[in-house]
Design a protein around this motif. Structure first.
Motif, PDB file in Angstrom:
ATOM      1  N   UNK A   4       0.826  -1.202   0.000  1.00 49.06           N
ATOM      2  CA  UNK A   4       0.000   0.000   0.000  1.00 49.06           C
ATOM      3  C   UNK A   4       0.861   1.253   0.000  1.00 49.06           C
ATOM      4  N   UNK A   5       1.839   1.293   0.896  1.00 49.65           N
ATOM      5  CA  UNK A   5       2.696   2.469   1.005  1.00 49.65           C
ATOM      6  C   UNK A   5       3.519   2.672  -0.260  1.00 49.65           C
ATOM      7  N   UNK A   6       4.074   1.589  -0.801  1.00 51.31           N
ATOM      8  CA  UNK A   6       4.873   1.700  -2.016  1.00 51.31           C
ATOM      9  C   UNK A   6       4.031   2.185  -3.184  1.00 51.31           C
ATOM     10  N   UNK A   7       2.827   1.659  -3.315  1.00 49.82           N
ATOM     11  CA  UNK A   7       1.932   2.101  -4.393  1.00 49.82           C
ATOM     12  C   UNK A   7       1.586   3.579  -4.249  1.00 49.82           C
ATOM     13  N   UNK A   8       1.345   4.010  -3.014  1.00 46.85           N
ATOM     14  CA  UNK A   8       1.015   5.422  -2.783  1.00 46.85           C
ATOM     15  C   UNK A   8       2.207   6.322  -3.098  1.00 46.85           C
ATOM     16  N   UNK A   9       3.398   5.867  -2.738  1.00 45.16           N
ATOM     17  CA  UNK A   9       4.591   6.656  -3.037  1.00 45.16           C
ATOM     18  C   UNK A   9       4.789   6.791  -4.545  1.00 45.16           C
ATOM     19  N   UNK A  10       4.638   5.686  -5.259  1.00 43.02           N
ATOM     20  CA  UNK A  10       4.802   5.726  -6.715  1.00 43.02           C
ATOM     21  C   UNK A  10       3.748   6.625  -7.347  1.00 43.02           C
ATOM     22  N   UNK A  11       2.530   6.582  -6.813  1.00 44.25           N
ATOM     23  CA  UNK A  11       1.477   7.456  -7.321  1.00 44.25           C
ATOM     24  C   UNK A  11       1.852   8.925  -7.126  1.00 44.25           C
ATOM     25  N   UNK A  12       2.407   9.245  -5.951  1.00 40.47           N
ATOM     26  CA  UNK A  12       2.848  10.617  -5.696  1.00 40.47           C
ATOM     27  C   UNK A  12       3.957  11.013  -6.665  1.00 40.47           C
ATOM     28  N   UNK A 230       1.019   8.145  13.171  1.00 39.87           N
ATOM     29  CA  UNK A 230       1.433   9.554  13.212  1.00 39.87           C
ATOM     30  C   UNK A 230       1.614  10.123  11.809  1.00 39.87           C
ATOM     31  N   UNK A 231       1.229   9.367  10.813  1.00 33.54           N
ATOM     32  CA  UNK A 231       1.354   9.832   9.435  1.00 33.54           C
ATOM     33  C   UNK A 231       0.353  10.951   9.160  1.00 33.54           C
ATOM     34  N   UNK A 232       0.801  11.953   8.433  1.00 31.14           N
ATOM     35  CA  UNK A 232      -0.092  13.002   7.944  1.00 31.14           C
ATOM     36  C   UNK A 232       0.120  13.130   6.439  1.00 31.14           C
ATOM     37  N   UNK A 233      -0.878  13.665   5.703  1.00 35.80           N
ATOM     38  CA  UNK A 233      -0.709  13.815   4.247  1.00 35.80           C
ATOM     39  C   UNK A 233       0.516  14.650   3.882  1.00 35.80           C
ATOM     40  N   UNK A 234       0.772  15.733   4.626  1.00 34.82           N
ATOM     41  CA  UNK A 234       1.913  16.588   4.314  1.00 34.82           C
ATOM     42  C   UNK A 234       3.236  15.870   4.554  1.00 34.82           C
ATOM     43  N   UNK A 235       3.320  15.142   5.658  1.00 35.18           N
ATOM     44  CA  UNK A 235       4.553  14.416   5.964  1.00 35.18           C
ATOM     45  C   UNK A 235       4.794  13.314   4.939  1.00 35.18           C
ATOM     46  N   UNK A 236       3.727  12.627   4.520  1.00 36.13           N
ATOM     47  CA  UNK A 236       3.870  11.566   3.529  1.00 36.13           C
ATOM     48  C   UNK A 236       4.321  12.147   2.191  1.00 36.13           C
ATOM     49  N   UNK A 237       3.735  13.272   1.801  1.00 37.96           N
ATOM     50  CA  UNK A 237       4.123  13.894   0.535  1.00 37.96           C
ATOM     51  C   UNK A 237       5.568  14.372   0.595  1.00 37.96           C
ATOM     52  N   UNK A 238       6.007  14.835   1.759  1.00 37.63           N
ATOM     53  CA  UNK A 238       7.397  15.252   1.889  1.00 37.63           C
ATOM     54  C   UNK A 238       8.340  14.060   1.762  1.00 37.63           C
TER      55      UNK A 238
END
Length: 285
Positions: A4-12, A230-238
């Motif tokens: 899930x995390x890898x797919x989201x990162x690649x999408x970003x 503790x994940x937030x959208x801004x932190x994940x995008x960073x």
């Protein structure tokens, strides 16, 4: 979770270039706004030249102080990004910066105002119990040095086997603090006495190995933030922005994200299970 995390990162990453920002503020060794509680931009630092606190005329009056006779204010600027909606559906909205300027005085140009202490400059953030437990368990069982201090650097020193992190008060978002901490913790799992991933040059001379290790550390950090809620959208995008920067050194090969994700999962498993049965598990990679 890792898929899930890898797919989201690649999408970003596929959404285009993402600007990365340093998630903590420095230790006030330059010019900073007293009202905002943060350093000025580099351009404004150059304009102001002298380090220390700066206030506007109205801010000085509100604090019961006054400007010393004969002193002159200095000009600083900031800009906001504005969006103008297109009236034509076939055209994209237009974004543009609007610049503003204002004048500030150095604290030494004022009377009746006491400079802030370092502790007063920093806003305390409430820690996350789950994240703190993960960190405490890992540090206790692994023996890695862990230093949380007022500083402007976050790093893992593999020679000394120690981690250094800027203090939590230097962040505006607690998620950024834990993302930074977990990033360095993942680096430390590569020590020869743990997963033995940090071959000679991985964090020094070999840029390609360095870049791959940074991918592992940032993906692992994103996973641990997710695990501790503790994940937030801004932190994940960073995190995605940081990964994107290192991918450029690897010719933007997305397959390396998948490879790094596999190694990051081993590192995260190691961190989360290090205290299981009072043994360090995971072996060597």
């Amino acid at each position: 979770i890792f898929s899930l995390i890898t797919d989201r990162l690649i999408e970003e990453l596929r959404n285009g270039v993402i600007p990365w920002h340093k998630p903590w503020f420095g230790t006030w060794n330059g010019a900073y706004s007293r009202a905002m509680g943060r350093p000025y931009s580099l351009a404004n630092q150059l304009l102001l030249a002298e380090p220390g606190e700066y206030l506007t005329f109205n801010q000085i009056n509100a604090l019961g102080g006054r400007v010393k006779s004969g002193t002159r204010a200095k000009q600083v600027f900031f800009y906001k990004i504005c969006t103008k909606k297109s009236e034509n559906e076939d055209e994209e909205d237009r974004t543009f910066p609007i610049f503003h300027t204002y004048y500030v005085f150095h604290i030494n140009q004022t009377e009746g105002i006491k400079p802030l202490s370092l502790e007063e400059q920093l806003e305390f953030l409430a820690p996350c119990e789950d994240a703190e437990k993960v960190i405490d368990d890992y540090i206790s069982a692994s023996g890695v040095g862990f230093n949380v201090i007022l500083s402007d650097r976050a790093f893992y020193n593999h020679r000394e086997d120690s981690i250094t992190i800027p203090a939590i008060e230097q962040y505006t978002d607690v998620a950024d603090y834990y993302s930074t901490t977990f990033h360095e913790i993942i680096h430390s799992t590569g020590h020869k006495d743990r997963l033995n991933r940090l071959v000679r040059g991985a964090l020094q001379n070999d840029r390609e190995r360095y870049a791959k290790e940074e991918l592992i550390a940032e993906i692992g950090a994103a996973a641990l933030c997710h695990h501790c809620n503790v994940e937030t959208p801004d932190a994940f995008q960073n995190s995605a922005a940081y990964i994107q920067g290192w991918l450029e050194a690897l010719e933007n090969d997305e397959r390396l994200v998948m490879s790094a994700s596999n190694k990051a999962q081993k590192a995260v498993d190691f961190v989360l299970n290090i205290n299981k049965n009072n043994e360090i598990i995971g072996g060597r990679n």
